[in-house]
Enzyme design. Structure first.
Site, mmCIF file in Angstrom:
data_model
loop_
_atom_site.group_PDB
_atom_site.id
_atom_site.type_symbol
_atom_site.label_atom_id
_atom_site.label_comp_id
_atom_site.label_asym_id
_atom_site.label_seq_id
_atom_site.Cartn_x
_atom_site.Cartn_y
_atom_site.Cartn_z
ATOM 1 N N TYR A 1 0.826 -1.202 0.000
ATOM 2 C CA TYR A 1 0.000 0.000 0.000
ATOM 3 C C TYR A 1 0.858 1.249 0.000
ATOM 4 C CZ TYR A 1 0.916 1.012 4.970
ATOM 5 O OH TYR A 1 1.509 1.338 6.163
ATOM 6 N N ARG B 1 8.083 4.019 -4.845
ATOM 7 C CA ARG B 1 8.221 3.097 -3.709
ATOM 8 C C ARG B 1 7.224 1.945 -3.838
ATOM 9 N NH1 ARG B 1 7.594 5.473 2.273
ATOM 10 N NH2 ARG B 1 5.412 5.553 1.638
ATOM 11 N N ARG C 1 -7.718 -20.556 -1.400
ATOM 12 C CA ARG C 1 -6.714 -20.370 -0.351
ATOM 13 C C ARG C 1 -5.614 -21.425 -0.391
ATOM 14 N NH1 ARG C 1 -5.161 -21.211 4.881
ATOM 15 N NH2 ARG C 1 -4.515 -19.331 5.986
ATOM 16 N N HIS D 1 -1.162 -21.116 0.635
ATOM 17 C CA HIS D 1 -0.134 -20.136 0.994
ATOM 18 C C HIS D 1 0.732 -19.710 -0.192
ATOM 19 C CE1 HIS D 1 -1.334 -21.247 5.005
ATOM 20 N NE2 HIS D 1 -0.487 -20.380 5.553
ATOM 21 N N LYS E 1 6.575 -1.870 1.896
ATOM 22 C CA LYS E 1 5.384 -1.283 2.533
ATOM 23 C C LYS E 1 4.208 -2.244 2.352
ATOM 24 C CE LYS E 1 3.240 3.250 3.216
ATOM 25 N NZ LYS E 1 3.342 3.254 4.667
ATOM 26 N N GLU F 1 12.081 2.698 14.138
ATOM 27 C CA GLU F 1 11.143 3.715 13.637
ATOM 28 C C GLU F 1 9.848 3.615 14.427
ATOM 29 O OE1 GLU F 1 9.786 3.005 9.606
ATOM 30 O OE2 GLU F 1 9.664 0.846 9.949
ATOM 31 N N LEU G 1 11.131 1.654 7.094
ATOM 32 C CA LEU G 1 10.551 2.032 5.820
ATOM 33 C C LEU G 1 11.270 3.307 5.367
ATOM 34 C CD1 LEU G 1 8.177 1.494 3.778
ATOM 35 C CD2 LEU G 1 7.020 3.348 4.961
HETATM 36 N N1 PDD Z 1 2.811 5.487 7.376
HETATM 37 N N2 PDD Z 1 7.426 3.998 8.867
HETATM 38 C C1 PDD Z 1 6.266 3.327 8.871
HETATM 39 C C2 PDD Z 1 6.204 1.995 9.560
HETATM 40 C C3 PDD Z 1 5.137 3.862 8.241
HETATM 41 O O1 PDD Z 1 3.973 3.182 8.230
HETATM 42 C C4 PDD Z 1 5.226 5.143 7.620
HETATM 43 C C5 PDD Z 1 4.070 5.757 6.887
HETATM 44 C C6 PDD Z 1 6.459 5.815 7.660
HETATM 45 C C7 PDD Z 1 6.658 7.157 7.001
HETATM 46 O O2 PDD Z 1 6.598 7.076 5.597
HETATM 47 P P1 PDD Z 1 6.078 8.295 4.713
HETATM 48 O O3 PDD Z 1 6.894 9.478 5.090
HETATM 49 O O4 PDD Z 1 6.347 7.850 3.319
HETATM 50 O O5 PDD Z 1 4.615 8.472 5.016
HETATM 51 C C8 PDD Z 1 7.543 5.204 8.274
HETATM 52 C C9 PDD Z 1 1.653 5.864 6.621
HETATM 53 C C10 PDD Z 1 1.401 7.319 6.602
HETATM 54 C C11 PDD Z 1 0.472 5.079 7.146
HETATM 55 O O6 PDD Z 1 0.612 3.877 7.263
HETATM 56 O O7 PDD Z 1 -0.539 5.662 7.453
#
Ligand code: PDD
Length: 285
Positions: free
Chosen positions: A33, A52, A100, A102, A149, A182, A207
């Site tokens: 996503y 990304r 389904r 895996h 992501k 993070e 991320l």
């Molecule tokens: N989240 N780290 C994680 C685990 C994240 O889910 C996000 C973003 C970031 C920051 O990435 P960016 O600057 O590209 O938004 C870092 C989004 C906003 C969300 O899941 O809502």
């Protein structure tokens, strides 16, 4: 929630916007996503988000359903149909629908594409930034590929909930060496007493945030000193300032980490300046 959602080629009222129960996103979190900020009805840094996304798809060997330019058109159209001025647009692509099992489906399946958009209150975001937020820390318990992501976010969900239950807005994951990786939905930063801006280097354990990447350009333009390296919870608690970055929170000052106040307990001047400057550098389309 979107009033109108894009689902596999159609713009539908939210109540009719459904996916199949055998969607692999639903059953295995087998999907990726992106979340992109919307400002004045425009997408913030869409090309970087889409690049990304493409990387995430490649890493998981999910077929790219359409060219990035077409995806961008869908993002714009979903924003327009929902009349979003300030807010977020959400894009999700899963491996698709299959019986389904895996392992990947043997026959080629069409990836599922969903896009939603919602309005947010910019004033509320600004209000929060004026006060700053509290974060808690929690042991890192995610897989070592969080650079992808993916929609597989259960540890992030649990961490964010733990933060809420302790009156905080975010949770910072801490690895076994005591370093902050993070936040549950943001990247983590500190500012040292002598004004160096510190954030963890990009690797498989964080991320690569788009807000982070743009902020690196802001930092360079403002001629601030930058260090891309890990920092511990103790260093963060003793730092002059701390903040988090994400598409939804932008640059959000952190004033408390667990039970310790950061600096004088108010958003720091560097964090505030970076927040103000951010949108001069962000790309709108
Ligand atoms: N989240 N780290 C994680 C685990 C994240 O889910 C996000 C973003 C970031 C920051 O990435 P960016 O600057 O590209 O938004 C870092 C989004 C906003 C969300 O899941 O809502």
């Amino acid at each position: 929630m979107s009033r109108i959602a894009y689902v596999n080629g159609r713009y539908l009222p939210a109540r009719e916007a459904n996916v199949n129960v055998e969607d692999r996103g639903y059953q295995f979190a087998d999907g990726v996503y992106e979340v992109c900020e919307v400002r004045s009805g425009k997408l913030v840094d869409a090309p970087r988000h889409l690049a990304r996304l493409q990387r995430s798809l490649r890493e998981l060997r999910i077929t790219q359903p359409m060219p990035l330019t077409a995806l961008e058109v869908v993002l714009h159209e979903t924003v327009r149909r929902n009349r979003v001025d300030y807010g977020l647009v959400y894009l999700q692509i899963t491996r698709g629908v299959a019986r389904r099992d895996h392992a990947f489906p043997q026959a080629a399946v069409r990836p599922s594409v969903v896009v939603t958009a919602k309005n947010l209150s910019y004033d509320k975001n600004q209000e929060t930034a004026k006060k700053g937020i509290a974060v808690i820390t929690t042991p890192e318990n995610r897989w070592p590929r969080v650079d992808i992501k993916s929609v597989s976010l259960l540890p992030n969900v649990l961490a964010k909930q733990a933060a809420r239950e302790r009156g905080a807005n975010e949770a910072w994951f801490v690895d076994t060496d005591g370093f902050v990786t993070e936040g549950s939905s943001s990247n983590a930063w500190i500012v040292t007493a002598d004004g160096r801006v510190v954030t963890r280097m990009v690797d498989n354990h964080i991320l690569s945030g788009i807000t982070r990447a743009v902020l690196l350009e802001v930092i360079e333009a403002l001629q601030l000193r930058l260090e891309e390296r890990p920092f511990t919870v103790a260093e963060a608690q003793a730092a002059a300032e701390a903040f988090v970055t994400s598409a939804s929170q932008l640059v959000m000052p952190v004033v408390k980490i667990d039970e310790r106040t950061v600096g004088d307990g108010k958003p720091g001047s560097v964090s505030q300046r970076l927040r103000e400057e951010f949108h001069r550098f962000a790309h709108l389309s």
